[in-house]
Design a protein around this motif. Structure first.
Motif, PDB file in Angstrom:
ATOM      1  N   LEU A 102      -6.617  19.064  28.467  1.00 53.89           N
ATOM      2  CA  LEU A 102      -7.223  19.860  27.404  1.00 53.89           C
ATOM      3  C   LEU A 102      -6.676  21.285  27.431  1.00 53.89           C
ATOM      4  O   LEU A 102      -6.422  21.886  26.383  1.00 53.89           O
ATOM      5  CB  LEU A 102      -8.750  19.878  27.550  1.00 53.89           C
ATOM      6  CG  LEU A 102      -9.533  20.582  26.448  1.00 53.89           C
ATOM      7  CD1 LEU A 102      -9.277  19.923  25.094  1.00 53.89           C
ATOM      8  CD2 LEU A 102     -11.020  20.560  26.770  1.00 53.89           C
ATOM      9  N   GLY A 103      -6.461  21.804  28.615  1.00 55.88           N
ATOM     10  CA  GLY A 103      -5.852  23.127  28.764  1.00 55.88           C
ATOM     11  C   GLY A 103      -4.464  23.180  28.145  1.00 55.88           C
ATOM     12  O   GLY A 103      -4.077  24.170  27.524  1.00 55.88           O
TER      13      GLY A 103
ATOM     14  N   PHE B 137      -0.856  36.191  26.985  1.00 56.16           N
ATOM     15  CA  PHE B 137      -1.886  35.172  27.155  1.00 56.16           C
ATOM     16  C   PHE B 137      -1.254  33.788  27.290  1.00 56.16           C
ATOM     17  O   PHE B 137      -1.632  33.007  28.166  1.00 56.16           O
ATOM     18  CB  PHE B 137      -2.862  35.210  25.975  1.00 56.16           C
ATOM     19  CG  PHE B 137      -4.139  34.453  26.201  1.00 56.16           C
ATOM     20  CD1 PHE B 137      -5.151  34.987  26.972  1.00 56.16           C
ATOM     21  CD2 PHE B 137      -4.341  33.213  25.627  1.00 56.16           C
ATOM     22  CE1 PHE B 137      -6.341  34.300  27.181  1.00 56.16           C
ATOM     23  CE2 PHE B 137      -5.522  32.511  25.825  1.00 56.16           C
ATOM     24  CZ  PHE B 137      -6.519  33.064  26.607  1.00 56.16           C
ATOM     25  N   LEU B 138      -0.269  33.488  26.449  1.00 54.32           N
ATOM     26  CA  LEU B 138       0.414  32.190  26.516  1.00 54.32           C
ATOM     27  C   LEU B 138       1.119  32.014  27.852  1.00 54.32           C
ATOM     28  O   LEU B 138       0.951  30.985  28.524  1.00 54.32           O
ATOM     29  CB  LEU B 138       1.413  32.045  25.370  1.00 54.32           C
ATOM     30  CG  LEU B 138       2.363  30.843  25.462  1.00 54.32           C
ATOM     31  CD1 LEU B 138       1.579  29.543  25.361  1.00 54.32           C
ATOM     32  CD2 LEU B 138       3.422  30.926  24.384  1.00 54.32           C
ATOM     33  N   LEU B 139       1.908  33.006  28.265  1.00 55.06           N
ATOM     34  CA  LEU B 139       2.663  32.872  29.508  1.00 55.06           C
ATOM     35  C   LEU B 139       1.751  32.720  30.717  1.00 55.06           C
ATOM     36  O   LEU B 139       1.956  31.831  31.546  1.00 55.06           O
ATOM     37  CB  LEU B 139       3.596  34.068  29.691  1.00 55.06           C
ATOM     38  CG  LEU B 139       4.772  34.130  28.733  1.00 55.06           C
ATOM     39  CD1 LEU B 139       5.574  35.411  28.950  1.00 55.06           C
ATOM     40  CD2 LEU B 139       5.667  32.915  28.885  1.00 55.06           C
TER      41      LEU B 139
ATOM     42  N   GLY C  18      -0.750  29.888  34.811  1.00 55.01           N
ATOM     43  CA  GLY C  18      -2.024  29.710  35.512  1.00 55.01           C
ATOM     44  C   GLY C  18      -2.457  28.262  35.592  1.00 55.01           C
ATOM     45  O   GLY C  18      -3.021  27.833  36.594  1.00 55.01           O
ATOM     46  N   SER C  19      -2.178  27.506  34.537  1.00 57.06           N
ATOM     47  CA  SER C  19      -2.529  26.086  34.542  1.00 57.06           C
ATOM     48  C   SER C  19      -1.742  25.346  35.624  1.00 57.06           C
ATOM     49  O   SER C  19      -2.300  24.514  36.350  1.00 57.06           O
ATOM     50  CB  SER C  19      -2.237  25.484  33.164  1.00 57.06           C
ATOM     51  OG  SER C  19      -2.542  24.116  33.156  1.00 57.06           O
ATOM     52  N   GLU C  20      -0.483  25.677  35.750  1.00 54.44           N
ATOM     53  CA  GLU C  20       0.337  25.035  36.781  1.00 54.44           C
ATOM     54  C   GLU C  20      -0.032  25.528  38.183  1.00 54.44           C
ATOM     55  O   GLU C  20      -0.053  24.747  39.126  1.00 54.44           O
ATOM     56  CB  GLU C  20       1.827  25.261  36.501  1.00 54.44           C
ATOM     57  CG  GLU C  20       2.321  24.493  35.292  1.00 54.44           C
ATOM     58  CD  GLU C  20       2.051  22.995  35.391  1.00 54.44           C
ATOM     59  OE1 GLU C  20       2.412  22.377  36.426  1.00 54.44           O
ATOM     60  OE2 GLU C  20       1.476  22.442  34.447  1.00 54.44           O
ATOM     61  N   VAL C  21      -0.319  26.815  38.305  1.00 54.43           N
ATOM     62  CA  VAL C  21      -0.749  27.356  39.599  1.00 54.43           C
ATOM     63  C   VAL C  21      -2.061  26.692  40.024  1.00 54.43           C
ATOM     64  O   VAL C  21      -2.226  26.297  41.183  1.00 54.43           O
ATOM     65  CB  VAL C  21      -0.900  28.897  39.534  1.00 54.43           C
ATOM     66  CG1 VAL C  21      -1.639  29.441  40.751  1.00 54.43           C
ATOM     67  CG2 VAL C  21       0.460  29.551  39.405  1.00 54.43           C
ATOM     68  N   GLU C  22      -2.978  26.542  39.073  1.00 56.06           N
ATOM     69  CA  GLU C  22      -4.255  25.886  39.359  1.00 56.06           C
ATOM     70  C   GLU C  22      -4.029  24.464  39.845  1.00 56.06           C
ATOM     71  O   GLU C  22      -4.606  24.034  40.849  1.00 56.06           O
ATOM     72  CB  GLU C  22      -5.116  25.895  38.102  1.00 56.06           C
ATOM     73  CG  GLU C  22      -6.467  25.271  38.268  1.00 56.06           C
ATOM     74  CD  GLU C  22      -7.310  25.364  37.001  1.00 56.06           C
ATOM     75  OE1 GLU C  22      -8.342  24.673  36.958  1.00 56.06           O
ATOM     76  OE2 GLU C  22      -6.940  26.092  36.060  1.00 56.06           O
TER      77      GLU C  22
ATOM     78  N   GLY D 234      -6.539  32.684  44.734  1.00 58.39           N
ATOM     79  CA  GLY D 234      -5.288  32.600  43.969  1.00 58.39           C
ATOM     80  C   GLY D 234      -5.517  32.728  42.478  1.00 58.39           C
ATOM     81  O   GLY D 234      -4.769  33.412  41.769  1.00 58.39           O
ATOM     82  N   MET D 235      -6.580  32.113  41.986  1.00 59.52           N
ATOM     83  CA  MET D 235      -6.877  32.178  40.556  1.00 59.52           C
ATOM     84  C   MET D 235      -7.380  33.570  40.148  1.00 59.52           C
ATOM     85  O   MET D 235      -7.046  34.057  39.067  1.00 59.52           O
ATOM     86  CB  MET D 235      -7.881  31.098  40.169  1.00 59.52           C
ATOM     87  CG  MET D 235      -7.339  29.683  40.327  1.00 59.52           C
ATOM     88  SD  MET D 235      -5.766  29.405  39.486  1.00 59.52           S
ATOM     89  CE  MET D 235      -6.263  29.600  37.792  1.00 59.52           C
ATOM     90  N   VAL D 236      -8.159  34.221  41.012  1.00 60.91           N
ATOM     91  CA  VAL D 236      -8.594  35.589  40.722  1.00 60.91           C
ATOM     92  C   VAL D 236      -7.370  36.503  40.654  1.00 60.91           C
ATOM     93  O   VAL D 236      -7.250  37.337  39.741  1.00 60.91           O
ATOM     94  CB  VAL D 236      -9.608  36.092  41.782  1.00 60.91           C
ATOM     95  CG1 VAL D 236      -9.805  37.595  41.685  1.00 60.91           C
ATOM     96  CG2 VAL D 236     -10.932  35.377  41.635  1.00 60.91           C
ATOM     97  N   ALA D 237      -6.456  36.350  41.597  1.00 62.81           N
ATOM     98  CA  ALA D 237      -5.236  37.172  41.601  1.00 62.81           C
ATOM     99  C   ALA D 237      -4.417  36.941  40.340  1.00 62.81           C
ATOM    100  O   ALA D 237      -3.876  37.889  39.752  1.00 62.81           O
ATOM    101  CB  ALA D 237      -4.406  36.856  42.845  1.00 62.81           C
ATOM    102  N   GLN D 238      -4.343  35.711  39.901  1.00 61.03           N
ATOM    103  CA  GLN D 238      -3.587  35.401  38.675  1.00 61.03           C
ATOM    104  C   GLN D 238      -4.228  36.046  37.458  1.00 61.03           C
ATOM    105  O   GLN D 238      -3.530  36.585  36.594  1.00 61.03           O
ATOM    106  CB  GLN D 238      -3.480  33.875  38.517  1.00 61.03           C
ATOM    107  CG  GLN D 238      -2.506  33.414  37.487  1.00 61.03           C
ATOM    108  CD  GLN D 238      -3.157  33.167  36.139  1.00 61.03           C
ATOM    109  OE1 GLN D 238      -4.346  32.909  36.036  1.00 61.03           O
ATOM    110  NE2 GLN D 238      -2.366  33.255  35.103  1.00 61.03           N
ATOM    111  N   GLN D 239      -5.547  36.061  37.380  1.00 60.58           N
ATOM    112  CA  GLN D 239      -6.230  36.687  36.253  1.00 60.58           C
ATOM    113  C   GLN D 239      -6.025  38.199  36.261  1.00 60.58           C
ATOM    114  O   GLN D 239      -5.806  38.811  35.206  1.00 60.58           O
ATOM    115  CB  GLN D 239      -7.733  36.359  36.274  1.00 60.58           C
ATOM    116  CG  GLN D 239      -8.048  34.903  36.033  1.00 60.58           C
ATOM    117  CD  GLN D 239      -7.461  34.382  34.732  1.00 60.58           C
ATOM    118  OE1 GLN D 239      -7.646  34.972  33.681  1.00 60.58           O
ATOM    119  NE2 GLN D 239      -6.750  33.281  34.827  1.00 60.58           N
TER     120      GLN D 239
END
Length: 187
Positions: free
Chosen positions: A10-11, A63-65, A70-74, A94-99
Protein backbone atom coordinates in the motif's frame (compact mmCIF):
# COMPACT_ATOMS: atom_id res chain seq x y z
CA UNK A 1 0.24 -12.11 3.15
CA UNK A 2 0.92 -10.48 6.50
CA UNK A 3 -0.25 -7.04 7.58
CA UNK A 4 3.30 -5.70 7.20
CA UNK A 5 3.44 -6.96 3.59
CA UNK A 6 0.04 -5.41 2.83
CA UNK A 7 1.09 -2.06 4.31
CA UNK A 8 4.40 -2.25 2.40
CA UNK A 9 2.52 -2.70 -0.91
CA UNK A 10 0.00 0.00 0.00
CA UNK A 11 2.93 2.31 0.72
CA UNK A 12 4.22 1.69 -2.80
CA UNK A 13 0.81 2.66 -4.19
CA UNK A 14 1.17 5.97 -2.32
CA UNK A 15 4.67 6.35 -3.75
CA UNK A 16 3.25 5.75 -7.24
CA UNK A 17 0.76 8.56 -6.71
CA UNK A 18 3.53 10.84 -5.41
CA UNK A 19 5.47 10.00 -8.59
CA UNK A 20 2.48 11.18 -10.64
CA UNK A 21 2.56 14.49 -8.75
CA UNK A 22 6.29 14.95 -9.46
CA UNK A 23 5.70 13.93 -13.09
CA UNK A 24 3.00 16.65 -13.30
CA UNK A 25 5.61 19.23 -12.28
CA UNK A 26 8.01 17.95 -14.93
CA UNK A 27 5.38 17.99 -17.67
CA UNK A 28 3.82 21.36 -16.85
CA UNK A 29 6.57 23.43 -15.23
CA UNK A 30 9.83 22.15 -16.73
CA UNK A 31 9.13 23.49 -20.26
CA UNK A 32 8.36 26.93 -18.80
CA UNK A 33 11.13 27.24 -16.19
CA UNK A 34 13.76 24.82 -17.54
CA UNK A 35 16.77 24.54 -15.22
CA UNK A 36 15.59 27.36 -12.96
CA UNK A 37 13.09 24.84 -11.62
CA UNK A 38 16.08 23.10 -10.00
CA UNK A 39 18.66 25.87 -9.57
CA UNK A 40 16.77 29.09 -8.89
CA UNK A 41 17.95 31.62 -6.34
CA UNK A 42 16.26 34.26 -4.21
CA UNK A 43 16.61 37.07 -6.79
CA UNK A 44 14.73 35.12 -9.46
CA UNK A 45 11.79 34.38 -7.18
CA UNK A 46 10.08 37.74 -7.52
CA UNK A 47 6.48 36.76 -6.82
CA UNK A 48 4.57 34.74 -4.27
CA UNK A 49 3.33 32.45 -7.06
CA UNK A 50 6.93 31.52 -7.98
CA UNK A 51 7.79 30.93 -4.33
CA UNK A 52 4.75 28.69 -3.95
CA UNK A 53 5.48 26.71 -7.13
CA UNK A 54 9.16 26.15 -6.24
CA UNK A 55 8.30 25.28 -2.64
CA UNK A 56 5.63 22.79 -3.72
CA UNK A 57 8.03 21.26 -6.26
CA UNK A 58 10.79 20.85 -3.67
CA UNK A 59 8.31 19.41 -1.18
CA UNK A 60 7.00 16.89 -3.71
CA UNK A 61 10.48 15.72 -4.74
CA UNK A 62 11.80 15.46 -1.18
CA UNK A 63 8.65 13.72 0.07
CA UNK A 64 8.78 11.23 -2.83
CA UNK A 65 12.49 10.47 -2.44
CA UNK A 66 12.40 10.08 1.32
CA UNK A 67 9.15 8.11 1.22
CA UNK A 68 10.60 5.68 -1.33
CA UNK A 69 13.92 5.38 0.50
CA UNK A 70 12.16 5.18 3.89
CA UNK A 71 9.95 2.36 2.67
CA UNK A 72 13.00 0.34 1.67
CA UNK A 73 14.89 1.25 4.85
CA UNK A 74 11.86 0.15 6.88
CA UNK A 75 11.68 -3.15 5.02
CA UNK A 76 15.45 -3.62 5.46
CA UNK A 77 15.35 -2.86 9.18
CA UNK A 78 12.50 -5.33 9.62
CA UNK A 79 14.62 -8.06 8.04
CA UNK A 80 17.36 -7.88 10.71
CA UNK A 81 17.80 -10.96 12.86
CA UNK A 82 18.44 -9.48 16.31
CA UNK A 83 17.21 -9.98 19.82
CA UNK A 84 13.61 -8.69 19.93
CA UNK A 85 14.21 -5.67 22.17
CA UNK A 86 17.34 -4.66 20.24
CA UNK A 87 15.47 -5.11 16.96
CA UNK A 88 12.65 -2.84 18.15
CA UNK A 89 15.13 -0.17 19.28
CA UNK A 90 17.16 -0.27 16.07
CA UNK A 91 14.05 -0.19 13.88
CA UNK A 92 12.35 2.77 15.54
CA UNK A 93 15.58 4.75 16.01
CA UNK A 94 16.45 4.24 12.32
CA UNK A 95 13.00 5.39 11.26
CA UNK A 96 13.11 8.45 13.54
CA UNK A 97 16.49 9.38 12.05
CA UNK A 98 15.10 9.00 8.54
CA UNK A 99 12.16 11.29 9.32
CA UNK A 100 14.44 13.95 10.78
CA UNK A 101 16.67 13.67 7.70
CA UNK A 102 13.58 14.48 5.62
CA UNK A 103 12.94 17.58 7.74
CA UNK A 104 16.56 18.73 7.53
CA UNK A 105 16.75 18.30 3.74
CA UNK A 106 13.45 20.10 3.09
CA UNK A 107 14.37 22.97 5.41
CA UNK A 108 17.89 23.27 3.97
CA UNK A 109 16.66 23.31 0.37
CA UNK A 110 14.24 26.12 1.16
CA UNK A 111 16.93 28.13 2.96
CA UNK A 112 19.58 27.57 0.25
CA UNK A 113 17.21 28.66 -2.49
CA UNK A 114 15.81 31.58 -0.49
CA UNK A 115 12.32 30.24 -1.03
CA UNK A 116 9.40 30.92 1.28
CA UNK A 117 7.66 27.89 2.77
CA UNK A 118 4.36 27.24 1.01
CA UNK A 119 1.35 25.89 2.87
CA UNK A 120 2.17 22.50 1.31
CA UNK A 121 5.76 22.57 2.61
CA UNK A 122 4.59 23.51 6.10
CA UNK A 123 2.05 20.69 6.15
CA UNK A 124 4.73 18.24 4.99
CA UNK A 125 7.06 19.49 7.74
CA UNK A 126 4.33 19.22 10.42
CA UNK A 127 3.17 15.74 9.38
CA UNK A 128 6.75 14.47 9.10
CA UNK A 129 7.51 15.77 12.59
CA UNK A 130 4.29 14.24 13.93
CA UNK A 131 5.13 10.89 12.32
CA UNK A 132 8.61 11.06 13.90
CA UNK A 133 6.86 11.66 17.24
CA UNK A 134 4.73 8.53 16.70
CA UNK A 135 7.89 6.55 15.93
CA UNK A 136 9.59 7.93 19.03
CA UNK A 137 6.51 7.04 21.10
CA UNK A 138 6.80 3.46 19.86
CA UNK A 139 10.55 3.42 20.54
CA UNK A 140 9.98 4.40 24.17
CA UNK A 141 6.87 2.27 24.73
CA UNK A 142 8.03 -0.91 23.01
CA UNK A 143 11.80 -0.61 23.20
CA UNK A 144 12.20 0.51 26.79
CA UNK A 145 8.98 -0.27 28.65
CA UNK A 146 7.93 -3.43 26.74
CA UNK A 147 4.45 -1.92 26.27
CA UNK A 148 2.95 -3.02 22.95
CA UNK A 149 -0.61 -1.69 23.20
CA UNK A 150 -0.01 1.55 21.26
CA UNK A 151 0.32 -0.24 17.91
CA UNK A 152 -3.07 0.93 16.63
CA UNK A 153 -2.28 4.55 17.57
CA UNK A 154 1.04 4.28 15.71
CA UNK A 155 -0.49 2.70 12.59
CA UNK A 156 -3.48 5.03 12.36
CA UNK A 157 -1.34 8.07 13.18
CA UNK A 158 1.36 7.12 10.67
CA UNK A 159 -1.07 6.45 7.84
CA UNK A 160 -2.98 9.62 8.65
CA UNK A 161 0.24 11.64 8.46
CA UNK A 162 1.09 10.08 5.08
CA UNK A 163 -2.42 10.64 3.73
CA UNK A 164 -2.52 14.27 4.88
CA UNK A 165 0.94 14.85 3.38
CA UNK A 166 -0.06 13.36 0.03
CA UNK A 167 -3.30 15.36 0.05
CA UNK A 168 -1.30 18.54 0.69
CA UNK A 169 1.01 17.68 -2.22
CA UNK A 170 -2.03 17.18 -4.45
CA UNK A 171 -3.56 20.60 -3.83
CA UNK A 172 -1.16 22.69 -5.95
CA UNK A 173 -1.26 20.50 -9.12
CA UNK A 174 -5.05 20.13 -8.90
CA UNK A 175 -5.57 23.85 -8.37
CA UNK A 176 -3.24 24.76 -11.26
CA UNK A 177 -4.81 22.21 -13.61
CA UNK A 178 -8.34 23.40 -12.83
CA UNK A 179 -7.22 27.01 -13.34
CA UNK A 180 -5.71 26.09 -16.71
CA UNK A 181 -8.94 24.47 -17.93
CA UNK A 182 -11.02 27.37 -16.60
CA UNK A 183 -8.76 29.82 -18.45
CA UNK A 184 -9.04 27.82 -21.68
CA UNK A 185 -12.82 27.73 -21.39
CA UNK A 186 -13.01 31.51 -20.95
CA UNK A 187 -10.68 32.16 -23.91
Amino acid sequence: MTLNDFLYHLGWIFIGYESVIVLWFFITQLPKYRLSLFFTRRGVLNSLELHEMHSCFMSAVVFLLFHAVGSEVEHYLLSFKLEVVTHIRVFYMGMVAQQFATLVVLYTLHRLRGCLFSKTARIIMYTTFLYAAFLFMQLIARGYFDYHELGIVYRVGGWTCNTVGIAALSIYPIRQTLGYFKQRRVA
